[in-house]
Design a protein around this motif. Structure first.
Motif, PDB file in Angstrom:
ATOM      1  N   HIS A  50      39.805  48.808  42.610  1.00 11.50           N
ATOM      2  CA  HIS A  50      39.482  47.550  41.939  1.00 11.50           C
ATOM      3  C   HIS A  50      38.221  47.705  41.080  1.00 11.50           C
ATOM      4  O   HIS A  50      38.145  47.201  39.960  1.00 11.50           O
ATOM      5  N   MET A  51      37.235  48.426  41.622  1.00 14.06           N
ATOM      6  CA  MET A  51      35.968  48.624  40.903  1.00 14.06           C
ATOM      7  C   MET A  51      36.200  49.420  39.623  1.00 14.06           C
ATOM      8  O   MET A  51      35.642  49.092  38.564  1.00 14.06           O
ATOM      9  N   ARG A  52      37.015  50.434  39.710  1.00 15.54           N
ATOM     10  CA  ARG A  52      37.285  51.258  38.531  1.00 15.54           C
ATOM     11  C   ARG A  52      37.920  50.415  37.421  1.00 15.54           C
ATOM     12  O   ARG A  52      37.543  50.512  36.253  1.00 15.54           O
ATOM     13  N   THR A  53      38.880  49.592  37.807  1.00 14.99           N
ATOM     14  CA  THR A  53      39.551  48.728  36.825  1.00 14.99           C
ATOM     15  C   THR A  53      38.572  47.731  36.218  1.00 14.99           C
ATOM     16  O   THR A  53      38.556  47.507  35.001  1.00 14.99           O
ATOM     17  N   ASP A 110      36.527  34.826  37.957  1.00 12.99           N
ATOM     18  CA  ASP A 110      37.912  34.707  37.485  1.00 12.99           C
ATOM     19  C   ASP A 110      38.488  36.085  37.141  1.00 12.99           C
ATOM     20  O   ASP A 110      39.653  36.378  37.449  1.00 12.99           O
ATOM     21  N   LEU A 111      37.687  36.921  36.488  1.00  7.68           N
ATOM     22  CA  LEU A 111      38.133  38.269  36.141  1.00  7.68           C
ATOM     23  C   LEU A 111      38.420  39.076  37.403  1.00  7.68           C
ATOM     24  O   LEU A 111      39.440  39.768  37.491  1.00  7.68           O
ATOM     25  N   GLN A 112      37.543  38.999  38.381  1.00 11.85           N
ATOM     26  CA  GLN A 112      37.753  39.731  39.629  1.00 11.85           C
ATOM     27  C   GLN A 112      39.018  39.261  40.334  1.00 11.85           C
ATOM     28  O   GLN A 112      39.773  40.075  40.882  1.00 11.85           O
ATOM     29  N   ARG A 113      39.264  37.957  40.319  1.00  8.69           N
ATOM     30  CA  ARG A 113      40.479  37.430  40.960  1.00  8.69           C
ATOM     31  C   ARG A 113      41.724  37.953  40.260  1.00  8.69           C
ATOM     32  O   ARG A 113      42.706  38.341  40.912  1.00  8.69           O
ATOM     33  N   ARG A 114      41.698  38.010  38.928  1.00 10.99           N
ATOM     34  CA  ARG A 114      42.872  38.527  38.198  1.00 10.99           C
ATOM     35  C   ARG A 114      43.131  39.984  38.561  1.00 10.99           C
ATOM     36  O   ARG A 114      44.293  40.409  38.681  1.00 10.99           O
ATOM     37  N   ILE A 115      42.067  40.752  38.753  1.00  7.15           N
ATOM     38  CA  ILE A 115      42.234  42.157  39.120  1.00  7.15           C
ATOM     39  C   ILE A 115      42.777  42.278  40.547  1.00  7.15           C
ATOM     40  O   ILE A 115      43.665  43.087  40.818  1.00  7.15           O
ATOM     41  N   ARG A 116      42.258  41.458  41.472  1.00  7.71           N
ATOM     42  CA  ARG A 116      42.784  41.483  42.841  1.00  7.71           C
ATOM     43  C   ARG A 116      44.265  41.142  42.851  1.00  7.71           C
ATOM     44  O   ARG A 116      45.063  41.771  43.564  1.00  7.71           O
ATOM     45  N   CYS A 117      44.647  40.159  42.052  1.00  3.11           N
ATOM     46  CA  CYS A 117      46.053  39.743  42.018  1.00  3.11           C
ATOM     47  C   CYS A 117      46.929  40.774  41.312  1.00  3.11           C
ATOM     48  O   CYS A 117      48.122  40.886  41.617  1.00  3.11           O
ATOM     49  N   LYS A 118      46.349  41.543  40.404  1.00  2.00           N
ATOM     50  CA  LYS A 118      47.097  42.615  39.752  1.00  2.00           C
ATOM     51  C   LYS A 118      47.516  43.659  40.778  1.00  2.00           C
ATOM     52  O   LYS A 118      48.637  44.175  40.740  1.00  2.00           O
ATOM     53  N   PHE A 119      46.619  43.948  41.713  1.00  2.00           N
ATOM     54  CA  PHE A 119      46.916  44.957  42.731  1.00  2.00           C
ATOM     55  C   PHE A 119      47.729  44.390  43.895  1.00  2.00           C
ATOM     56  O   PHE A 119      48.445  45.136  44.561  1.00  2.00           O
ATOM     57  N   ASP A 120      47.622  43.090  44.154  1.00  2.00           N
ATOM     58  CA  ASP A 120      48.357  42.494  45.269  1.00  2.00           C
ATOM     59  C   ASP A 120      48.659  41.037  44.956  1.00  2.00           C
ATOM     60  O   ASP A 120      47.872  40.145  45.255  1.00  2.00           O
ATOM     61  N   SER A 121      49.810  40.810  44.344  1.00  2.00           N
ATOM     62  CA  SER A 121      50.176  39.451  43.915  1.00  2.00           C
ATOM     63  C   SER A 121      50.555  38.562  45.095  1.00  2.00           C
ATOM     64  O   SER A 121      50.730  37.345  44.920  1.00  2.00           O
ATOM     65  N   SER A 122      50.678  39.124  46.297  1.00  2.00           N
ATOM     66  CA  SER A 122      51.053  38.317  47.465  1.00  2.00           C
ATOM     67  C   SER A 122      49.848  37.591  48.075  1.00  2.00           C
ATOM     68  O   SER A 122      50.010  36.767  48.978  1.00  2.00           O
TER      69      SER A 122
END
Length: 370
Positions: free
Chosen positions: A146-149, A349-361
């Protein structure tokens, strides 16, 4: 793309004796914002375009960079910075690297203009830029992928305007690894069991004290140097720290014999290079930001060497249901700190979008959690 009059003036101030005519302006604009060339190639092109590479000896562009490293001149952070100094010298730029073991003193030197830029923890960088200072938000960045992204996104020119706040510009962001909970007793393996315990918190960050008090523990104000000493000497029972601090700060002394490290990162630590805008126009800072991200894997390798020094016997496994409690608590904390304008809503908001990119569940991906 054209440079504005303000940008042209900034370039002339940055490069005394160099005539910034229309040809140079067009060339600089094309090079700064090009994504088709690696940073090294663009630096060589700029050096040739404005004639830095032809300047007589002793007239090279000089800047003073202050580096916070608890271990001082021999520390890993300062040594990594010296690697970048060698690269800068190739392009006629002389960087004077000055180590500081006290981050508070270094920050005051930057404010006073005695440092042109300073490398500091993300917690301190929040004083200069709330957006990038929210990178280290509690639970905002779960792990290294997540940090890299996140840092890749932040290095893109589309983020350039967010890197300037007042008189300062963020010139680079680096990963310092996951922040974990160190305890002097393995029985302190959950938030509920932390009630009544003493917890080290940063003395310049009142929100940490409020969060600790909120779970029934006692906050003990400390600076980033004294906190590990208090843990090692038994003054506090709990310390949040990156794994790289384990051997460097001898945290095994505070854990011996019955302590441990909770095997669940509560944040990802960042190191940020904060520059004075009058010394580093944002166009120059953009190149440095991209170069910083290009070095991500090399920096990560250095961090992992230190992380791997932690023996397996210290790890405290926690069940999945306990992890969900941590996650819920951290999201609640982020929501409160967003409302209090302590954290940047845009970064959350950006961090949340990245978390959801990796795990949409994740539950937050259907709603609007932070």
């Amino acid at each position: 793309m054209q440079l504005s009059n303000e940008q042209r003036q900034a370039m002339e101030k940055l490069l005394p004796g160099v005539t910034i005519d229309d040809r140079v302006v067009r060339g600089l604009a094309d090079i700064y914002y090009s994504r088709d060339m690696p940073v090294r190639v663009r630096l060589k092109a700029i050096s040739k375009l404005v004639g830095i590479d032809q300047m007589p000896p002793g007239t090279a562009l000089s800047r003073k960079i202050c580096i916070w490293d608890i271990a001082g001149r021999a520390g890993p952070v300062f040594q990594a910075a010296m690697d970048q100094r060698a690269m800068a010298k190739e392009y006629g730029i002389n960087l004077e690297m000055v180590p500081f073991t006290n981050e508070t003193v270094m920050v005051e030197e930057l404010k006073a203009g005695r440092c042109d830029a300073a490398l500091m923890s993300g917690f301190r960088a929040r004083l200069f830029n709330k957006y990038t200072g929210t990178i280290d938000s509690i639970g905002g960045v779960p792990d290294n992928k997540h940090m890299r992204t996140l840092l890749k996104v932040l290095a893109h020119p589309s983020q350039a305007d967010k890197m300037v706040q007042g008189e300062y510009v963020i010139m680079g962001m680096f990963s310092g690894g996951g922040v974990h909970i160190f305890v002097n007793d393995k029985k302190i393996s959950s938030l509920a069991k932390a009630a009544g315990k003493k917890v080290a918190v940063l003395d310049y960050d009142q929100t940490q004290a409020e969060m600790v008090a909120g779970i029934g523990a006692t906050p003990v104000p400390s600076d980033i140097v004294s906190a590990p000493n208090k843990f090692n000497n038994g003054v506090v029972d709990i310390l949040a720290a990156p794994l790289v601090a384990y051997e460097l700060l001898e945290l095994y002394k505070g854990m011996d014999p019955d302590g441990g490290i909770v095997d669940y990162p509560i944040a990802q630590l960042s190191m940020q290079l904060v520059g004075r805008l009058d010394k580093f126009p944002n166009e120059i800072a953009q190149l440095v930001r991209e170069a910083s991200f290009e070095a991500y894997d090399r920096v990560r390798e250095r961090v992992k060497i230190e992380e791997d020094r932690v023996p397996g016997r210290w790890w405290i496994d926690i069940p999945d249901n306990e992890k969900r409690v941590y996650e819920s608590m951290m999201q609640d904390a982020r929501d409160v700190l967003r409302q209090e304008d302590y954290y940047s809503g845009d970064m959350l908001d950006l961090q949340r979008r990245i978390r959801c990119k990796f795990d949409s569940s994740r539950g937050e991906c259907a709603g609007g959690g932070s």
